[in-house]
Design a protein around this motif. Structure first.
Motif, PDB file in Angstrom:
ATOM      1  N   LYS A  14       0.826  -1.214   0.000  1.00 19.71           N
ATOM      2  CA  LYS A  14       0.000   0.000   0.000  1.00 19.71           C
ATOM      3  C   LYS A  14       0.858   1.261   0.000  1.00 19.71           C
ATOM      4  CE  LYS A  14      -2.158   0.616   3.883  1.00 19.71           C
ATOM      5  NZ  LYS A  14      -3.157   0.450   4.961  1.00 19.71           N
ATOM      6  N   GLU A  15       1.898   1.284   0.803  1.00 21.60           N
ATOM      7  CA  GLU A  15       2.733   2.477   0.894  1.00 21.60           C
ATOM      8  C   GLU A  15       3.454   2.766  -0.426  1.00 21.60           C
ATOM      9  OE1 GLU A  15       2.625   4.673   3.193  1.00 21.60           O
ATOM     10  OE2 GLU A  15       1.255   3.467   4.411  1.00 21.60           O
ATOM     11  N   ASN A  21       1.424   7.234  -6.412  1.00 19.25           N
ATOM     12  CA  ASN A  21       0.275   8.098  -6.715  1.00 19.25           C
ATOM     13  C   ASN A  21       0.445   9.511  -6.170  1.00 19.25           C
ATOM     14  OD1 ASN A  21      -1.095   6.068  -8.060  1.00 19.25           O
ATOM     15  ND2 ASN A  21      -2.250   5.419  -6.272  1.00 19.25           N
ATOM     16  N   ASN A  22       1.377   9.672  -5.231  1.00 21.76           N
ATOM     17  CA  ASN A  22       1.651  10.968  -4.619  1.00 21.76           C
ATOM     18  C   ASN A  22       0.470  11.492  -3.800  1.00 21.76           C
ATOM     19  OD1 ASN A  22       3.480  13.032  -4.061  1.00 21.76           O
ATOM     20  ND2 ASN A  22       2.633  14.351  -5.650  1.00 21.76           N
ATOM     21  N   VAL A  94      -8.362   0.949  -0.911  1.00 19.09           N
ATOM     22  CA  VAL A  94      -7.366   1.579  -0.036  1.00 19.09           C
ATOM     23  C   VAL A  94      -6.026   0.868  -0.181  1.00 19.09           C
ATOM     24  CG1 VAL A  94      -6.721   2.058   2.360  1.00 19.09           C
ATOM     25  CG2 VAL A  94      -9.069   2.460   1.602  1.00 19.09           C
ATOM     26  N   GLU A  95      -6.058  -0.471  -0.214  1.00 20.94           N
ATOM     27  CA  GLU A  95      -4.832  -1.251  -0.373  1.00 20.94           C
ATOM     28  C   GLU A  95      -4.177  -0.977  -1.721  1.00 20.94           C
ATOM     29  OE1 GLU A  95      -3.251  -3.245   1.866  1.00 20.94           O
ATOM     30  OE2 GLU A  95      -4.745  -2.525   3.312  1.00 20.94           O
ATOM     31  N   SER A  96      -5.008  -0.643  -2.733  1.00 19.94           N
ATOM     32  CA  SER A  96      -4.467  -0.375  -4.071  1.00 19.94           C
ATOM     33  C   SER A  96      -3.922   1.046  -4.212  1.00 19.94           C
ATOM     34  CB  SER A  96      -5.550  -0.618  -5.136  1.00 19.94           C
ATOM     35  OG  SER A  96      -6.482   0.443  -5.155  1.00 19.94           O
ATOM     36  N   GLY A  97      -3.990   1.821  -3.118  1.00 25.13           N
ATOM     37  CA  GLY A  97      -3.428   3.168  -3.128  1.00 25.13           C
ATOM     38  C   GLY A  97      -4.360   4.228  -3.658  1.00 25.13           C
ATOM     39  N   GLN A  98      -5.644   3.890  -3.807  1.00 18.16           N
ATOM     40  CA  GLN A  98      -6.597   4.847  -4.374  1.00 18.16           C
ATOM     41  C   GLN A  98      -7.510   5.454  -3.306  1.00 18.16           C
ATOM     42  OE1 GLN A  98      -8.375   4.083  -8.270  1.00 18.16           O
ATOM     43  NE2 GLN A  98      -7.605   1.991  -8.096  1.00 18.16           N
ATOM     44  N   ILE A  99      -8.162   6.524  -3.709  1.00 14.09           N
ATOM     45  CA  ILE A  99      -9.200   7.153  -2.886  1.00 14.09           C
ATOM     46  C   ILE A  99     -10.522   6.575  -3.365  1.00 14.09           C
ATOM     47  CG2 ILE A  99     -10.334   9.323  -2.282  1.00 14.09           C
ATOM     48  CD1 ILE A  99      -7.623  10.704  -3.149  1.00 14.09           C
TER      49      ILE A  99
END
Length: 198
Positions: A14-15, A21-22, A94-99
């Motif tokens: 995730k991090e 994605n910034n 969330v785990e995929s780094g998205q909102i």
């Protein structure tokens, strides 16, 4: 659960995805009565986030019931299962780094708290789209309140089924007092001030 199921760790964390994605990844959980403006505000915010370079996706209550949750009704147990499933899907985003922006009436505080418990602290933002039942009924874009009053729809939130307003939401947007654009700007300001987005 079967003892033959084993969790498989992902090769990308995730991090790492957040760094690429910034921006942070989190759930914006829009809750409120039918016709309060949840979907409209969520989609307006998604557009604003997109234009700022943020990766986001809207999960809409009606849309989800066309596919993933088309087997569910509107009794209390079905509503709980509806929210449970969306909570698990939201966690994946969330785990995929998205909102992920979810627009669901989600009438029970307990169910919203269950979703909150699925993710880390700070990854669940409860957005209460505040609007009186009188105003929602006046708007009634889908004609649902009229049907509920005529008893054509049973278990309709705000009329024949309860709605538990959030006890302590992260943010309240009053869609009775402010336009969709103003509510969107309030949310952008909130997310920026809390360093969720840049």
């Amino acid at each position: 659960m079967s003892s033959n199921i084993v969790w498989h760790e992902a090769s990308i964390g995730k991090e790492e995805r957040r760094e690429k994605n910034n921006h942070q990844s989190f759930i914006l959980w829009f809750t409120g009565l039918s016709a309060s403006g949840k979907s409209s505000i969520a989609n307006s915010l998604a557009r604003a986030l997109f234009e700022r370079g943020n990766q986001s996706f809207v999960l809409d209550g009606d849309n989800i019931r066309h596919g993933l949750n088309k087997d569910l009704g509107f009794d209390e147990d079905s509503r709980k299962e509806n929210i449970r499933r969306i909570g698990e899907v939201s966690k994946l985003f969330v785990e995929s780094g998205q909102i992920v922006l979810t627009a669901f009436i989600s009438p029970y505080q307990e169910d919203r708290d269950v979703v909150r418990s699925l993710v880390a602290e700070g990854e669940f933002i409860e957005v209460y789209v505040k609007c009186s039942v009188e105003e929602c009924e006046r708007r009634d874009p889908k004609g649902l309140y009229k049907k509920a009053r005529n008893e054509e729809i049973k278990n309709f939130t705000g009329i024949s089924a309860p709605y538990e307003a959030p006890v302590n939401p992260e943010i309240v947007v009053d869609s009775e007092q402010f336009t969709i654009e103003e509510c969107t700007e309030q949310l952008i300001e909130f997310l920026t001030s809390k360093n969720y987005i840049k």
